[in-house]
Design a protein around this motif. Structure first.
Motif, short mmCIF file in Angstrom:
data_model
loop_
_atom_site.label_atom_id
_atom_site.label_comp_id
_atom_site.label_asym_id
_atom_site.label_seq_id
_atom_site.Cartn_x
_atom_site.Cartn_y
_atom_site.Cartn_z
N GLY A 158 0.77 -1.21 0.10
CA GLY A 158 -0.08 0.05 0.07
C GLY A 158 0.84 1.28 0.10
O GLY A 158 1.95 1.15 0.25
N LEU A 191 -4.82 0.88 5.48
CA LEU A 191 -3.94 -0.07 4.66
C LEU A 191 -3.28 -1.27 5.60
O LEU A 191 -2.35 -2.04 5.39
N GLY A 231 -3.26 -0.49 -3.00
CA GLY A 231 -4.06 0.79 -2.42
C GLY A 231 -3.27 1.91 -1.99
O GLY A 231 -2.15 2.06 -2.06
#
Length: 424
Positions: free
Chosen positions: A256, A298, A281
């Motif tokens: 992430g 995350l 992400g």
């Protein structure tokens, strides 16, 4: 320098004559064949030897020096000497590649393969003595303002001192390391410039702190924040790390991204594009209180990579903003702070940058743009001075190929022999 000539039926015979006349202090400048071998006629070779006036034996006849109006500036003469040295080196190589030498064998053994040619053996012996003298003369002209230490070290150390000095290494560091080498290096190894270089390489490798790449264990995650000056390549490095952890490891980790660099719209858009391509992400943070929320969003990731705003090392306001985000972290995650710096700036600038970002509690250092510089002594000096371990090198712009785990072997190779991507 006095120029003397000697002749013989072979180069080795002429070298013997020179040795009998002037000893081992001369320097071979040129070897040439002045009479080819023919029916009923022996070949004749001439060698040209350079020797300092003070080294000539008193009994050797001296010639008067040139009149003042015929003398040239020392700089021009030194260039001629360097040219002659190069010529001598080339001719020495030709001599060493003798293809049909005369072998000496006893009546019991008649196979030439069992013996080293007599002439080649003699030439090799002379080459070994002259090789370091050639290097010494070359290194005498490497810098018009030769450092004071150079006169205090053996001739065999001149080449390695020149290479290290020209690499951008801090002079105080170099002198201290050279003194250490002189004190602890076995005396037998000091006799040859090649062994001196190998020893020096080994010593430098042991002095470079390296942080080995560690992977997250089950139930844990690694959070890495990249900080550094504007233009150091943080955003591209984030993308390289993300691709590495997502696709290039034995296990494909979930990655992430967190972006603090909302000052630069281009940087955010660039990371957004990388995130879409790699299906990662991504969260953006404007104010420090949002930082912990972004990390928690995350929490399913194995790696969380944080990109920060670039700033001048002297812009304490932006550095303080990053510090406030670190202070606002109330999650259970420990954050590794990686200082990203370009290798193309001189040591003094690297040192100032490190000192001004040190308030962020730097864990490791990453150096970028290794392909854009020729001197790597500045990197060594910073690592030597700060004792901060190096984690990664960025060796180009390609994502993700041009990111490598730091290695002391690779850095020392670059420092002494120049950048070579294939050895990364």
């Amino acid at each position: 320098m006095k120029i003397l000539t000697f002749t013989g039926r072979s180069p080795s015979e002429a070298l013997k004559k020179a040795k009998l006349e002037i000893g081992n202090d001369g320097m071979l400048i040129e070897t040439r064949e002045i009479q080819k071998k023919a029916l009923g006629r022996e070949p004749l070779y001439e060698i040209v030897i350079g020797i300092e006036e003070d080294d000539i034996h008193p009994t050797y006849p001296k010639k008067p020096t040139k009149p003042l109006n015929q003398q040239r500036p020392i700089k021009e003469e030194s260039q001629d000497v360097l040219y002659d040295i190069s010529s001598a080196a080339a001719q020495i190589s030709e001599i060493a590649n003798v293809r049909d030498p005369l072998y000496e064998y006893s009546p019991q053994k008649i196979s030439p393969n069992s013996y080293e040619p007599k002439e080649l053996k003699e030439i090799k012996s002379e080459i070994n003595k002259l090789g370091d003298k050639v290097k010494l003369i070359q290194n005498m002209f490497w810098d018009e303002k030769a450092p004071t230490l150079q006169s205090q070290i053996p001739p065999e150390f001149a080449e390695i001192y020149r290479l290290a000095s020209q690499s951008g290494m801090d002079r105080d560091h170099l002198d201290a390391i050279m003194q250490m080498t002189l004190e602890h290096m076995p005396s037998k190894m000091k006799e040859n410039s090649s062994t001196v270089k190998r020893y020096f390489q080994t010593l430098l490798r042991k002095m470079i702190p390296i942080r080995r790449e560690s992977l997250p264990t089950v139930g844990t995650k690694k959070v890495i924040m990249l900080v550094g000056p504007t233009g150091a390549g943080k955003t591209t490095s984030i993308a390289k790390l993300a691709a590495r952890y997502s696709y290039l490891m034995q296990k494909k980790y979930k990655v992430g991204l967190v972006v603090l660099d909302t000052y630069r719209i281009g940087a955010v858009e660039q990371l957004m594009q990388y995130a879409r391509m790699m299906k990662l992400g991504i969260e953006t943070v404007v104010d420090p209180p949002e930082f912990s929320t972004a990390l928690n969003s995350l929490r399913y990731c194995d790696y969380i990579l944080i990109d920060t705003m670039g700033s001048s090392p002297y812009d304490k306001g932006k550095i303080s903003k990053i510090y406030e985000c670190l202070e606002a972290n109330d999650t259970e995650y420990s954050i590794d702070v990686v200082l990203v710096m370009p290798s193309s700036i001189k040591y003094d600038d690297l040192k100032v940058t490190y000192e001004n970002f040190s308030s962020l509690n730097i864990d490791t250092v990453m150096f970028t743009k290794l392909d854009e510089t020729r001197g790597f002594g500045n990197i060594f000096s910073l690592a030597y001075e700060t004792k901060s371990p190096i984690s990664y090198f960025s060796v180009g712009q390609e994502v993700p190929e041009d990111l490598v785990c730091a290695s002391s072997d690779f850095l020392v190779e670059c420092l002494l022999n120049g950048f070579n991507r294939s050895k990364a």
